[in-house]
Motif scaffolding. Structure first.
Motif, PDB file in Angstrom:
ATOM      1  N   LEU A   1       3.759   6.119  -5.253  1.00  0.00           N
ATOM      2  CA  LEU A   1       3.921   6.201  -6.705  1.00  0.00           C
ATOM      3  C   LEU A   1       2.686   6.826  -7.344  1.00  0.00           C
ATOM      4  O   LEU A   1       2.783   7.577  -8.322  1.00  0.00           O
ATOM      5  CB  LEU A   1       4.166   4.808  -7.290  1.00  0.00           C
ATOM      6  N   GLY A   2       1.522   6.523  -6.789  1.00  0.00           N
ATOM      7  CA  GLY A   2       0.288   7.093  -7.318  1.00  0.00           C
ATOM      8  C   GLY A   2       0.237   8.599  -7.151  1.00  0.00           C
ATOM      9  O   GLY A   2      -0.144   9.327  -8.074  1.00  0.00           O
ATOM     10  N   LEU A   3       0.627   9.093  -5.971  1.00  0.00           N
ATOM     11  CA  LEU A   3       0.646  10.542  -5.756  1.00  0.00           C
ATOM     12  C   LEU A   3       1.653  11.217  -6.675  1.00  0.00           C
ATOM     13  O   LEU A   3       1.406  12.319  -7.186  1.00  0.00           O
ATOM     14  CB  LEU A   3       0.968  10.837  -4.290  1.00  0.00           C
TER      15      LEU A   3
ATOM     16  N   ILE B   1      11.671   8.738  -0.646  1.00  0.00           N
ATOM     17  CA  ILE B   1      11.954   9.040   0.759  1.00  0.00           C
ATOM     18  C   ILE B   1      10.740   8.713   1.627  1.00  0.00           C
ATOM     19  O   ILE B   1      10.849   8.101   2.703  1.00  0.00           O
ATOM     20  CB  ILE B   1      12.373  10.509   0.926  1.00  0.00           C
ATOM     21  N   LEU B   2       9.560   9.115   1.153  1.00  0.00           N
ATOM     22  CA  LEU B   2       8.331   8.832   1.892  1.00  0.00           C
ATOM     23  C   LEU B   2       8.071   7.329   1.980  1.00  0.00           C
ATOM     24  O   LEU B   2       7.592   6.836   3.009  1.00  0.00           O
ATOM     25  CB  LEU B   2       7.149   9.540   1.233  1.00  0.00           C
ATOM     26  N   MET B   3       8.381   6.597   0.901  1.00  0.00           N
ATOM     27  CA  MET B   3       8.215   5.139   0.935  1.00  0.00           C
ATOM     28  C   MET B   3       9.035   4.526   2.066  1.00  0.00           C
ATOM     29  O   MET B   3       8.518   3.760   2.888  1.00  0.00           O
ATOM     30  CB  MET B   3       8.653   4.522  -0.396  1.00  0.00           C
ATOM     31  N   GLY B   4      10.324   4.870   2.092  1.00  0.00           N
ATOM     32  CA  GLY B   4      11.194   4.318   3.124  1.00  0.00           C
ATOM     33  C   GLY B   4      10.750   4.719   4.518  1.00  0.00           C
ATOM     34  O   GLY B   4      10.703   3.879   5.434  1.00  0.00           O
ATOM     35  N   TYR B   5      10.408   5.989   4.678  1.00  0.00           N
ATOM     36  CA  TYR B   5       9.989   6.491   5.996  1.00  0.00           C
ATOM     37  C   TYR B   5       8.716   5.800   6.477  1.00  0.00           C
ATOM     38  O   TYR B   5       8.632   5.345   7.630  1.00  0.00           O
ATOM     39  CB  TYR B   5       9.792   7.998   5.910  1.00  0.00           C
TER      40      TYR B   5
ATOM     41  N   VAL C   1       0.828  -1.205   0.000  1.00  0.00           N
ATOM     42  CA  VAL C   1       0.000   0.000   0.000  1.00  0.00           C
ATOM     43  C   VAL C   1       0.866   1.260   0.000  1.00  0.00           C
ATOM     44  O   VAL C   1       0.511   2.267  -0.634  1.00  0.00           O
ATOM     45  CB  VAL C   1      -0.969  -0.012   1.203  1.00  0.00           C
ATOM     46  N   VAL C   2       2.025   1.225   0.672  1.00  0.00           N
ATOM     47  CA  VAL C   2       2.891   2.400   0.697  1.00  0.00           C
ATOM     48  C   VAL C   2       3.485   2.666  -0.682  1.00  0.00           C
ATOM     49  O   VAL C   2       3.462   3.797  -1.178  1.00  0.00           O
ATOM     50  CB  VAL C   2       4.008   2.219   1.752  1.00  0.00           C
TER      51      VAL C   2
ATOM     52  N   GLY D   1      12.731  15.525  -8.679  1.00  0.00           N
ATOM     53  CA  GLY D   1      12.507  15.908  -7.295  1.00  0.00           C
ATOM     54  C   GLY D   1      11.303  15.216  -6.686  1.00  0.00           C
ATOM     55  O   GLY D   1      11.342  14.769  -5.534  1.00  0.00           O
ATOM     56  N   LEU D   2      10.219  15.113  -7.461  1.00  0.00           N
ATOM     57  CA  LEU D   2       9.015  14.444  -6.970  1.00  0.00           C
ATOM     58  C   LEU D   2       9.268  12.962  -6.716  1.00  0.00           C
ATOM     59  O   LEU D   2       8.813  12.406  -5.714  1.00  0.00           O
ATOM     60  CB  LEU D   2       7.880  14.608  -7.979  1.00  0.00           C
ATOM     61  N   LEU D   3       9.994  12.322  -7.633  1.00  0.00           N
ATOM     62  CA  LEU D   3      10.275  10.898  -7.470  1.00  0.00           C
ATOM     63  C   LEU D   3      11.180  10.659  -6.270  1.00  0.00           C
ATOM     64  O   LEU D   3      10.987   9.687  -5.523  1.00  0.00           O
ATOM     65  CB  LEU D   3      10.922  10.348  -8.741  1.00  0.00           C
ATOM     66  N   LEU D   4      12.139  11.542  -6.054  1.00  0.00           N
ATOM     67  CA  LEU D   4      13.014  11.420  -4.892  1.00  0.00           C
ATOM     68  C   LEU D   4      12.197  11.561  -3.608  1.00  0.00           C
ATOM     69  O   LEU D   4      12.391  10.794  -2.652  1.00  0.00           O
ATOM     70  CB  LEU D   4      14.107  12.482  -4.938  1.00  0.00           C
ATOM     71  N   LEU D   5      11.272  12.517  -3.583  1.00  0.00           N
ATOM     72  CA  LEU D   5      10.407  12.701  -2.422  1.00  0.00           C
ATOM     73  C   LEU D   5       9.542  11.470  -2.194  1.00  0.00           C
ATOM     74  O   LEU D   5       9.363  11.032  -1.047  1.00  0.00           O
ATOM     75  CB  LEU D   5       9.524  13.935  -2.616  1.00  0.00           C
TER      76      LEU D   5
END
Length: 240
Positions: free
Chosen positions: A184-186, A208-212, A178-179, A201-205
């Motif tokens: 990826l959807g956002l 980062i959010l995936m890992g967090y 789900v993460v 930049g968006l993909l990097l963010l």
């Protein structure tokens, strides 16, 4: 000699089919954004268990409307109603997203050839989003149905569900799927609708959010397992 033939718009399904495709695109994006934002909030609310049983108990009571009851205790019906709303949003998202799912062998071959020949980064991301979406099609309804049939939330009750009812198996599979799918959807929604053109930049963010979020969710799951292991059946609900 070129002969022109006029085919009626009603027979062709045009422009009605294009109008439906546009509406479906908007519904898919809107429902996806709503589910993605809900996931961000949900994982942080769940992570309050890392601050202790009392912290999670207070968060659960507030979310269930405890501020508006004379006793200060939440109402499980609110959890059921919210779960039902999320299930309906999920159904809308799945129905509009399945339009793009390859269902024929030739479509799978075309997708495989495209991924190998073109090597387009966003196409690979879409492929992973499709796979995680396929897993979520089975896993997310199981979680929401559980909340509909057993809406009691609390440090002991939730931990018992995870440990004694073996829901850690479901959540262990659901969390990464789900993460990854949501982040990826956002990212793809932001690029598709021109919210930002900074793909890198968006993909990097998103990464980062995936890992967090995966680390945050895994820590919360471990905390529930530790609490559940210390509980004896039948479980007594936690009271501060």
């Amino acid at each position: 000699m070129l002969t022109k033939y006029h085919l009626g718009e009603r027979w062709l399904g045009f422009p009605r089919s294009y109008r439906w495709a546009a509406v479906a695109d908007r519904l898919q994006s809107a429902s996806g954004v709503l589910l993605g934002l809900f996931l961000l909030l949900h994982l942080h609310f769940e992570s309050s268990i890392l601050l202790g049983k009392a912290a999670f108990y207070r968060v659960a009571q507030v979310l269930e409307g405890g501020l508006f009851t004379p006793s200060g205790h939440g109402v499980p019906l609110i959890t059921q109603l919210f779960s039902l709303v999320m299930l309906l949003v999920l159904m809308v998202h799945a129905a509009t997203a399945l339009r793009r799912f390859p269902v024929q062998l030739g479509q799978w071959r075309a997708l495989r050839n495209h991924l190998h020949l073109i090597k387009h980064n966003d196409s690979k991301l879409w492929f992973w989003q499709m796979l995680t979406g396929f897993l979520m099609f089975f896993l997310v309804p199981m979680h929401l149905v559980t909340m509909l049939t057993n809406p009691e939330i609390g440090p002991h009750l939730s931990a018992a569900r995870v440990y004694h009812d073996n829901y850690w198996l479901l959540y262990g599979l659901l969390l990464p799927a789900v993460v990854v799918h949501a982040m990826l959807g956002l990212y793809r929604v932001a690029v598709k609708w021109g919210i930002s053109f900074q793909r890198h930049g968006l993909l990097l963010l998103a990464k980062i959010l995936m890992g967090y979020l995966i680390i945050l969710g895994a820590c919360s799951l471990v905390a529930y397992l530790v609490i559940g292991h210390s509980l004896t059946l039948p479980v007594t609900p936690f009271t501060p």
